[in-house]
Design a protein around this motif. Structure first.
Motif, mmCIF file in Angstrom:
data_model
loop_
_atom_site.group_PDB
_atom_site.id
_atom_site.type_symbol
_atom_site.label_atom_id
_atom_site.label_comp_id
_atom_site.label_asym_id
_atom_site.label_seq_id
_atom_site.Cartn_x
_atom_site.Cartn_y
_atom_site.Cartn_z
ATOM 1 N N VAL A 157 0.862 -1.184 0.000
ATOM 2 C CA VAL A 157 0.000 0.000 0.000
ATOM 3 C C VAL A 157 0.898 1.233 0.000
ATOM 4 O O VAL A 157 1.714 1.422 0.907
ATOM 5 C CB VAL A 157 -0.932 0.030 1.224
ATOM 6 C CG1 VAL A 157 -1.777 1.309 1.223
ATOM 7 C CG2 VAL A 157 -1.827 -1.202 1.240
ATOM 8 N N VAL A 211 1.328 5.243 0.237
ATOM 9 C CA VAL A 211 0.647 6.379 0.853
ATOM 10 C C VAL A 211 1.353 7.659 0.402
ATOM 11 O O VAL A 211 2.543 7.837 0.652
ATOM 12 C CB VAL A 211 0.672 6.272 2.392
ATOM 13 C CG1 VAL A 211 -0.054 7.455 3.022
ATOM 14 C CG2 VAL A 211 0.068 4.949 2.844
ATOM 15 N N VAL A 237 -1.095 5.656 8.790
ATOM 16 C CA VAL A 237 0.011 4.768 9.145
ATOM 17 C C VAL A 237 -0.403 3.822 10.267
ATOM 18 O O VAL A 237 -0.103 2.615 10.233
ATOM 19 C CB VAL A 237 1.239 5.613 9.554
ATOM 20 C CG1 VAL A 237 2.275 4.750 10.254
ATOM 21 C CG2 VAL A 237 1.847 6.292 8.323
ATOM 22 N N LEU A 289 -2.535 1.090 8.845
ATOM 23 C CA LEU A 289 -1.738 0.083 8.140
ATOM 24 C C LEU A 289 -1.045 -0.852 9.122
ATOM 25 O O LEU A 289 -0.855 -2.035 8.831
ATOM 26 C CB LEU A 289 -0.702 0.765 7.248
ATOM 27 C CG LEU A 289 -1.237 1.546 6.051
ATOM 28 C CD1 LEU A 289 -0.093 2.249 5.317
ATOM 29 C CD2 LEU A 289 -1.998 0.640 5.093
ATOM 30 N N VAL A 342 -0.275 -5.994 5.656
ATOM 31 C CA VAL A 342 0.186 -5.328 4.438
ATOM 32 C C VAL A 342 1.608 -4.823 4.658
ATOM 33 O O VAL A 342 2.116 -4.771 5.785
ATOM 34 C CB VAL A 342 -0.722 -4.138 4.068
ATOM 35 C CG1 VAL A 342 -2.151 -4.581 3.820
ATOM 36 C CG2 VAL A 342 -0.670 -3.043 5.139
ATOM 37 N N ARG A 343 2.227 -4.419 3.551
ATOM 38 C CA ARG A 343 3.431 -3.589 3.596
ATOM 39 C C ARG A 343 3.016 -2.172 3.242
ATOM 40 O O ARG A 343 2.255 -1.982 2.296
ATOM 41 C CB ARG A 343 4.484 -4.080 2.605
ATOM 42 C CG ARG A 343 5.062 -5.454 2.908
ATOM 43 C CD ARG A 343 5.882 -5.948 1.729
ATOM 44 N NE ARG A 343 5.048 -6.207 0.556
ATOM 45 C CZ ARG A 343 5.475 -6.149 -0.706
ATOM 46 N NH1 ARG A 343 6.737 -5.815 -0.957
ATOM 47 N NH2 ARG A 343 4.658 -6.402 -1.705
ATOM 48 N N GLY A 344 3.491 -1.189 3.972
ATOM 49 C CA GLY A 344 3.128 0.201 3.703
ATOM 50 C C GLY A 344 4.349 1.022 3.342
ATOM 51 O O GLY A 344 5.409 0.893 3.953
ATOM 52 N N VAL A 386 5.233 5.051 2.789
ATOM 53 C CA VAL A 386 4.843 6.456 2.853
ATOM 54 C C VAL A 386 5.902 7.274 2.128
ATOM 55 O O VAL A 386 7.081 7.223 2.494
ATOM 56 C CB VAL A 386 4.716 6.947 4.307
ATOM 57 C CG1 VAL A 386 4.349 8.430 4.342
ATOM 58 C CG2 VAL A 386 3.688 6.125 5.068
ATOM 59 N N ASN A 438 5.643 -2.664 9.927
ATOM 60 C CA ASN A 438 5.351 -3.033 8.532
ATOM 61 C C ASN A 438 5.254 -1.829 7.594
ATOM 62 O O ASN A 438 4.831 -1.967 6.446
ATOM 63 C CB ASN A 438 4.044 -3.832 8.456
ATOM 64 C CG ASN A 438 2.840 -3.025 8.907
ATOM 65 O OD1 ASN A 438 2.963 -2.138 9.755
ATOM 66 N ND2 ASN A 438 1.670 -3.331 8.364
ATOM 67 N N VAL A 439 5.627 -0.631 8.060
ATOM 68 C CA VAL A 439 5.528 0.581 7.244
ATOM 69 C C VAL A 439 6.894 1.240 7.131
ATOM 70 O O VAL A 439 7.588 1.435 8.130
ATOM 71 C CB VAL A 439 4.510 1.574 7.845
ATOM 72 C CG1 VAL A 439 4.474 2.869 7.015
ATOM 73 C CG2 VAL A 439 3.115 0.957 7.896
ATOM 74 N N SER A 466 9.100 4.612 5.475
ATOM 75 C CA SER A 466 8.914 6.016 5.113
ATOM 76 C C SER A 466 10.115 6.481 4.303
ATOM 77 O O SER A 466 11.266 6.268 4.703
ATOM 78 C CB SER A 466 8.756 6.865 6.380
ATOM 79 O OG SER A 466 8.776 8.240 6.076
ATOM 80 N N ILE A 507 -9.387 0.653 3.863
ATOM 81 C CA ILE A 507 -8.232 0.059 3.174
ATOM 82 C C ILE A 507 -8.455 -1.436 2.966
ATOM 83 O O ILE A 507 -8.210 -1.981 1.881
ATOM 84 C CB ILE A 507 -6.941 0.327 3.974
ATOM 85 C CG1 ILE A 507 -6.613 1.814 3.947
ATOM 86 C CG2 ILE A 507 -5.775 -0.491 3.420
ATOM 87 C CD1 ILE A 507 -5.509 2.224 4.921
#
Length: 388
Positions: A220, A222, A239, A242, A247-249, A251, A267-268, A270, A343
């Motif tokens: 995903v 962002v 964030v 998520l 999921v993988r996020g 940003v 998992n996010v 930036s 989402i």
């Protein structure tokens, strides 16, 4: 035959990428382009092959006693749309360089009076939806500065409800897909949809981020603009949402959001910048403020959208995402839980993903690039003005 083009623009985030690519396309066709803009565009304009000059006149500091803007719209109208200094800037450059045609950003409404006064063919560069009134805020009493400018230049009045940036221009190049927009009826003869030129295919490897190569969780992306809109609280809720999903996020912050502004779950990731060509190669969803540039990148890549419009042209763009069945819209005030549910619904919607793929298969960004250059070559060669 080589022609000389003069591009007058400004640093307003989403306007520059398609204009930069148009500049590159003209140079590759053998034409000379001079870009007059904010110094922030110097390096990219020169890399595209253009001659660059920063403003000499426009965007001076506010004069003593000048009232402060009461809103972002007031600021935009006063400093960009209706600012006569852009007209003076254009006239000075025309006198010095004698271009065959001028290309003017649609937000610099007053500058078109300069092109008309000088008798130089002009094209308006429209960098969002054309078939909505969002970019036409200057009506009624707000137009007094424009009327005064035209009187100073000896130009005829425009009337009570003039057209916006295309007033007295010879052509309008809309950097969006006609299939995405709602074209006006009747269709203006001088309007050409050339597509989002900044979304041309690029040979770039997909973004891999910090995850293992065998991590098959959906990606995903962002993206919330390169300009400030007070987006940090909403970004944090996205964030956090998520963080509770499998999921993988990714940003992409841009210059508007500092590196330490967000608390990131495991998992996010930036990043200050990841190209759309790289970020969207394997993306399953884009969560965005519905800026036109981000939306065009997503629909060109066939990636569904979840939009949280925050202002400017974003509500209209988000509405068209819904109209075309390419994504969903939720309030920018939605809670973390509401965002997470939206989402999850979008990721589970196979029909949505198929519609996004079909839309992408039906557009041709390269054809739009060729059309844009062809139109401008004809404009410069023949000065084919529309009826005034």
């Amino acid at each position: 035959m080589s022609r000389r083009f003069l591009l007058l623009t400004l640093n307003a985030a989403g306007n520059w990428p398609p204009e930069r690519e148009l500049t590159r396309a003209l140079v590759e066709r053998g034409h000379a382009v001079r870009v007059v803009s904010d110094p922030a565009h110097a390096a990219e304009a020169r890399a595209a092959g253009a001659d660059f000059r920063p403003y000499r006149i426009a965007l001076r500091r506010p004069r003593p006693g000048e009232p402060a803007p009461t809103s972002e719209l007031d600021f935009v109208l006063r400093r960009w749309f209706l600012n006569p200094e852009f007209c003076d800037e254009l006239l000075e450059e025309i006198a010095a360089e004698r271009p065959d045609a001028v290309l003017v950003d649609a937000m610099l409404l007053a500058a078109f009076a300069g092109a008309e006064h000088a008798g130089v063919p002009a094209a308006a560069l429209w960098h969002t939806l054309y078939g909505t009134p969002t970019m036409r805020p200057a009506q009624g009493e707000l137009l007094a500065p424009l009327h005064a400018l035209r009187e100073r230049l000896g130009l005829p009045p425009l009337g009570e409800r003039p057209e916006a940036a295309e007033a007295r221009a010879d052509a309008v190049l809309a950097f969006t897909y006609e299939a995405f927009d709602t074209p006006p009826e009747p269709r203006p003869a001088w309007l050409s949809y050339v597509g989002p030129l900044a979304c041309l295919a690029r040979s770039q490897a997909p973004y891999t981020g910090p995850w293992r190569g065998d991590d098959l969780r959906p990606l995903v992306v962002v993206s919330y603009s390169t300009s400030p809109q007070g987006q940090e609280p909403l970004l944090q809720r996205v964030v956090d949402a998520l963080g509770g999903l499998p999921v993988r996020g990714l940003v992409t912050r841009g210059p508007a959001v500092p590196e330490d502004a967000l608390r990131l779950p495991q998992n996010v990731a930036s990043e200050a910048f990841v190209s759309h060509a790289s970020a969207l190669r394997e993306a399953s969803l884009v969560v965005t403020h519905a800026g036109h540039g981000t939306v065009m990148a997503a629909v060109t890549a066939g990636v569904p959208l979840l939009c949280t419009p925050m202002g400017r042209d974003q509500p209209d763009v988000a509405r068209h995402v819904e109209l075309r069945g390419l994504g969903a819209v939720v309030s920018p005030g939605a809670s973390c839980e509401e965002l997470g549910a939206a989402i999850a619904r979008a990721l589970a919607d196979d029909a949505l993903a198929e519609r996004a793929r079909r839309f992408a298969a039906g557009v041709d960004a390269e054809a739009g690039r060729r059309l844009a250059v062809d139109l401008l070559e004809r404009l410069a060669a023949h000065a084919a003005a529309r009826p005034r």
